[in-house]
Design an enzyme around this catalytic site. Structure first.
Site, PDB file in Angstrom:
ATOM      1  N   HIS A 121      -7.869  23.657  10.192  1.00  0.00           N
ATOM      2  CA  HIS A 121      -7.018  22.948  11.159  1.00  0.00           C
ATOM      3  C   HIS A 121      -7.248  23.723  12.488  1.00  0.00           C
ATOM      4  O   HIS A 121      -7.178  24.791  12.491  1.00  0.00           O
ATOM      5  CB  HIS A 121      -5.609  22.887  10.866  1.00  0.00           C
ATOM      6  CG  HIS A 121      -5.003  21.970  11.788  1.00  0.00           C
ATOM      7  ND1 HIS A 121      -4.695  20.714  11.632  1.00  0.00           N
ATOM      8  CD2 HIS A 121      -4.050  22.377  12.844  1.00  0.00           C
ATOM      9  CE1 HIS A 121      -3.830  20.217  12.712  1.00  0.00           C
ATOM     10  NE2 HIS A 121      -3.474  21.224  13.469  1.00  0.00           N
TER      11      HIS A 121
ATOM     12  N   ASP B 148      -7.343  20.294   5.679  1.00  0.00           N
ATOM     13  CA  ASP B 148      -6.232  20.648   6.480  1.00  0.00           C
ATOM     14  C   ASP B 148      -4.969  20.016   5.735  1.00  0.00           C
ATOM     15  O   ASP B 148      -5.060  18.983   4.842  1.00  0.00           O
ATOM     16  CB  ASP B 148      -6.616  19.746   7.604  1.00  0.00           C
ATOM     17  CG  ASP B 148      -5.507  19.633   8.598  1.00  0.00           C
ATOM     18  OD1 ASP B 148      -4.784  20.601   8.633  1.00  0.00           O
ATOM     19  OD2 ASP B 148      -5.416  18.862   9.651  1.00  0.00           O
TER      20      ASP B 148
ATOM     21  N   SER C 120      -4.229  17.616  16.885  1.00  0.00           N
ATOM     22  CA  SER C 120      -2.984  18.053  16.220  1.00  0.00           C
ATOM     23  C   SER C 120      -1.679  17.388  16.534  1.00  0.00           C
ATOM     24  O   SER C 120      -2.031  16.175  16.800  1.00  0.00           O
ATOM     25  CB  SER C 120      -2.798  19.457  16.358  1.00  0.00           C
ATOM     26  OG  SER C 120      -2.005  20.097  15.540  1.00  0.00           O
TER      27      SER C 120
END
Length: 896
Positions: A861, A831, A570
């Site tokens: 995610h 995502d 991320s």
């Protein structure tokens, strides 16, 4: 199959009769027979119709038409099972998405003929049944993916029409009327959605990285809509098969159908928005590139869509079934946590108080969805920082570490803010000075965590021990380790995720320990400073400083440093790219490779098809993305701590928290009990939550009492300058001062300020205004459901810093991207950040840079933090390990 005679007791006879009738009904369905079954009375004689199946509901016209496909998709499987020599048990097993109900009746009595089966036999029977159920579920899932979209839509429409005809003939009852209406809506939305999905599928392949990697936001949106259609198909078939049953729960099925009808309506709107993007963007480009006025209209329209339907009964419908219970737990915890946020409580007090108010959200999905929408739309970034940092609590982190691999080295190190020299790669005789981080808060130590499965040379040296930062007595390892493994040839440098605003290496330590065990190399994870207290570029400076220190002092870390891999998820994936770009700009050693899991590479003013999924994503909602990006850009640095709280001191805060915790336990216990009593009277009436609750109000409403105060638009004047802080008035906690709901956050798709002013001057942009272009995006007669938060002005602020290539690496020029090492990206198909990965990989591929993209299906995610949750997350985490191994063990050079 052995069948037993009816028992002699009246109760047993009735249960046996019902089970036998159900078995015969299923047996007749599987054999293709039609007819009627009459339930047997207590004396074994026929009595009144109990279960009836007068026609085949899997298709219209001739009964052999659409039946094979529908029978495969969620067809019910029935089995009669006899347990033990004298026991009797009948089991009804429902197929995928219909659940499983067991009806058992065992005969009493003594002696061997009345005894139950042994424990081993029962366990074997359960295991065999689970295996059959998994196979049937996998088969139905495969058929759902391979079933033609048109066939699925036609089957759903046929079932909806059949159910409409049935319930419209059931009289003027309210439930029958609503069921008729909901099936009419399902038919209308399915017929309207299909053409839009077909058009998107027709061009989706143009946006793939390559034919071997069919993934982009358009495909994800179509897949999500197919999942919703499949759920409606299963539910419609279930209703058609069981609507005459005395066990049919009309109200429950009605609530399920209404929830999925709302979801499919919103998905239809997203499909039209995706078509709008497709018509506006250049060929092959996934991100929105329309003019500023059109962008303002598009985004102001998009944020008004209703979102609560995706957080109630439909929560996580697009993900793998194994992860949905976890998502439900997270959503219940989030809305409960939101009720006690900003009430002068910290840590354990908020968590304990939330437990007593979570019951009503667990049993009322509609209430949970509405509260979830209010929380994510209105609470600030500090709430998300507090909620995500719950995993940092010592008790929870200790439990997580107990379930993870055991390592011999896990130390937190504090690097002093001292400058040092690094050799240039072009000429090792020349050096460059690496200065300590300075942005925003001045020079300060950088924390890193060293994790190693084995104790290697250098890891117990005095030089390294002098840098160890104590984390408390529980983390002290006083055991002697006389044996030292040799230094590893490799080193992994990890940057954790958390939206740039939350979490530390402690939250990611469980899966990092597994990496250290599988890879057999030392790992360091950087605890960089977090926004909004330390916005860009503080985190980048600290990560780059720690990387250079690790390269220079790799011997202390138990590595020779021959192969160095950057890894992150991320926000950490973003830092992997930017640290490597900065290393190339400084002329120092660039890492040998990068493994980035679901990275964010585009923090700029653009929408994309995958980002439309943020409307329904429970872990990355649209407003959360906006708050995190705004905080990292430096546009939101409010300090919410009051001077009174600072004056309390540590002991005062502890005494205050103790008294508040006891009060909340007492009040919360009373509210918890009352909620169950109140729900029985209010659930069917669907009344809104009163504006004045006793004792406590939802803090999502309390947070809205604050007035809108514009945040400064000059977020950063330079890389080391602090942004201007716009203080917001303190939130009043009295019930009398709570005003109407007003949102005051920054949209994720940041827009130039002049574009906003121009749009406001022409159209008067607000969250309720829709320009002509947006009205034209929807066909005549269709309007999506709007949010119930009320009309609010949507402030969009300028943040030029988001165009900086060290913040949005996707915007970096070609000459910078050519300096990157081999890149391995692991993304999620569902995502909202998928298009970031696809477009970044496409740019690298176009420049001839080595890059791989692997896309995992049906996971959300942040799956690395859920690696131990289920088989699918473990496989995805293993894929990340394999990508890192590719960097650490490059292919051998071909021999001459």
């Amino acid at each position: 199959m052995t069948r037993t005679g009816p028992p002699t007791s009246p109760v047993g006879t009735m249960l046996f009769a019902a089970c036998r009738a159900a078995f015969l009904l299923a047996e007749g369905s599987l054999m293709g027979a039609r007819g009627r079954l009459r339930a047997l009375g207590p004396s074994g004689q026929r009595r009144g119709p109990a279960l009836e199946r007068s026609q085949d509901y899997s298709g219209g016209g001739t009964q052999r038409g659409a039946r094979p496909a529908l029978d495969d998709l969620g067809a019910r499987r029935w089995r009669g099972v006899r347990i033990g020599p004298g026991g009797r048990a009948w089991r009804q097993e429902l197929g995928p998405a219909l659940g499983r109900v067991e009806l058992m009746e065992s005969a009493g009595g003594s002696g061997p003929t009345g005894a139950l089966a042994s424990k081993n036999e029962k366990e074997e029977l359960k295991s065999r049944s689970r295996r059959r159920w998994r196979k049937a579920k996998a088969k139905a899932s495969r058929l759902m993916h391979t079933m033609d979209l048109r066939t699925m839509t036609q089957s759903l429409v046929t079932l909806a029409e059949d159910n409409m005809a049935f319930f419209s003939s059931q009289g003027p009852g309210e439930t029958a009327r609503r069921l008729t209406s909901v099936f009419a809506g399902v038919r209308e939305q399915a017929l309207g959605l299909e053409p839009a999905l077909v058009r998107l599928l027709g061009v989706a392949h143009l946006f793939d990285l390559d034919p071997e990697t069919p993934a982009n936001g358009y495909r994800s949106l179509v897949h999500t809509a197919r999942c919703c259609l499949a759920h409606l198909l299963h539910k419609s078939r279930y209703v058609a098969s069981n609507r005459r049953s005395i066990f049919f729960r009309a109200s429950h099925n009605l609530a399920e159908l209404e929830a999925y009808l709302a979801a499919i309506t919103q998905l239809r709107a997203l499909a039209y928005y995706a078509q709008h993007l497709l018509a506006t963007n250049r060929p092959g480009v996934l991100f929105f590139e329309g003019d500023e006025g059109l962008t303002a209209e598009f985004l102001s329209e998009y944020v008004t869509l209703h979102k609560g339907c995706f957080y109630g009964r439909c929560l996580g419908f697009q993900f793998t079934p194994a992860i949905r219970p976890f998502l439900q737990t997270i959503s219940i915890g989030l809305v409960s946590f939101g009720e006690h946020y900003k009430r002068n409580e910290t840590g354990l007090g908020v968590t304990a108080s939330s437990l007593f108010t979570s019951g009503r959200f667990a049993i009322d999905p509609e209430l949970r969805g509405a509260e979830f929408e209010r929380v994510i739309q209105n609470l600030d970034v500090h709430f998300w920082k507090a909620f995500w940092n719950i995993t940092e609590i010592e008790v929870l982190s200790s439990l997580a570490n107990m379930a993870s691999a055991t390592v011999k080295v896990s130390r937190l190190l504090s690097l002093p803010p001292e400058a040092f020299e690094m050799p240039l790669t072009s000429d090792p005789r020349l050096t460059v000075t690496i200065s300590p981080p300075l942005a925003h808060t001045g020079p300060g130590p950088v924390l890193i965590r060293l994790i190693s499965y084995e104790l290697r040379e250098g890891q117990d040296s005095e030089a390294l021990s002098s840098l160890v930062k104590s984390e408390g007595p529980w983390n002290l390892d006083l055991r002697p380790w006389p044996q030292h493994a040799p230094r590893s040839r490799s080193l992994v440098v990890h940057f954790h995720g958390g939206g740039f605003v939350a979490q530390t290496s402690k939250s990611h330590e469980p899966y990092l320990k597994g990496w250290a065990q599988e890879l057999g190399v030392p790992i360091i994870s950087i605890d960089y400073s977090l926004a909004p207290e330390a916005p860009f570029p503080r985190a980048l400076e600290e990560c780059f400083y720690a990387y250079c220190w690790a390269v220079k002092n790799c011997a202390l870390l138990g590595s020779t440093g021959e192969q160095i891999c950057l890894a992150g998820d991320s926000a950490g994936g973003n830092l992997c790219f930017t640290v490597s770009l900065r290393a190339a700009a400084y002329g120092v050693r660039v890492p040998d490779g990068i493994m980035a899991a679901y990275p964010a590479t585009m923090l700029q003013t653009a929408a994309s098809p995958s980002r439309l999924l943020s409307l329904m994503d429970p872990l990355l909602p649209l407003s959360v993305l906006s708050k995190c990006v705004t905080a990292y850009a430096g546009a939101e640095t409010e300090d919410y701590s009051s001077s009174d709280q600072k004056a309390l001191g540590m002991m005062g805060i502890m005494r205050r928290d103790t008294s508040l915790l006891l009060r909340d336990l007492r009040v919360g216990a009373s509210s918890w009990l009352n909620s169950f009593l109140e729900l029985s009277g209010h659930k069917s009436q669907k009344k809104p939550v009163p504006v004045t609750e006793s004792i406590r109000r939802s803090v999502s409403e309390a947070a809205l009492a604050q007035l809108d105060s514009p945040v400064g638009t000059d977020s950063l004047k330079g890389c080391s300058e602090s942004s201007d802080v716009a203080k917001m008035p303190e939130v009043s906690q009295s019930l009398e001062t709570l005003g109407p709901s007003q949102a005051s956050d920054v949209n994720f798709f940041l827009l130039p300020e002049d574009a906003l002013e121009e749009a406001e001057a022409k159209e008067g942009v607000s969250t309720r205004d829709t320009g002509p272009s947006n009205r034209a995006a929807f066909p005549e007669g269709f309007q999506p459901r709007r949010s119930s938060q009320g009309p609010t002005h949507m402030p969009l602020y300028s943040a030029p810093i988001v165009k900086n290539p060290f913040m949005s690496p996707l915007l970096a020029p070609d000459h910078m991207l050519k300096t990157l090492p081999p890149v391995h990206i692991v993304a999620c198909a569902l995502d909202p950040m998928l298009d970031d990965s696809v477009m970044f990989a496409r740019r690298l591929r176009a420049l001839g840079q080595p890059v791989t993209l692997r896309v995992v299906e049906d996971l959300p995610h942040g799956f690395l933090s859920l690696a131990s949750l289920c088989r699918e997350t473990r496989q995805a985490a293993q894929l990340c390990v394999e990508r890192i191994r590719l960097v650490l063990t490059p292919p051998a050079a071909p021999q001459p």
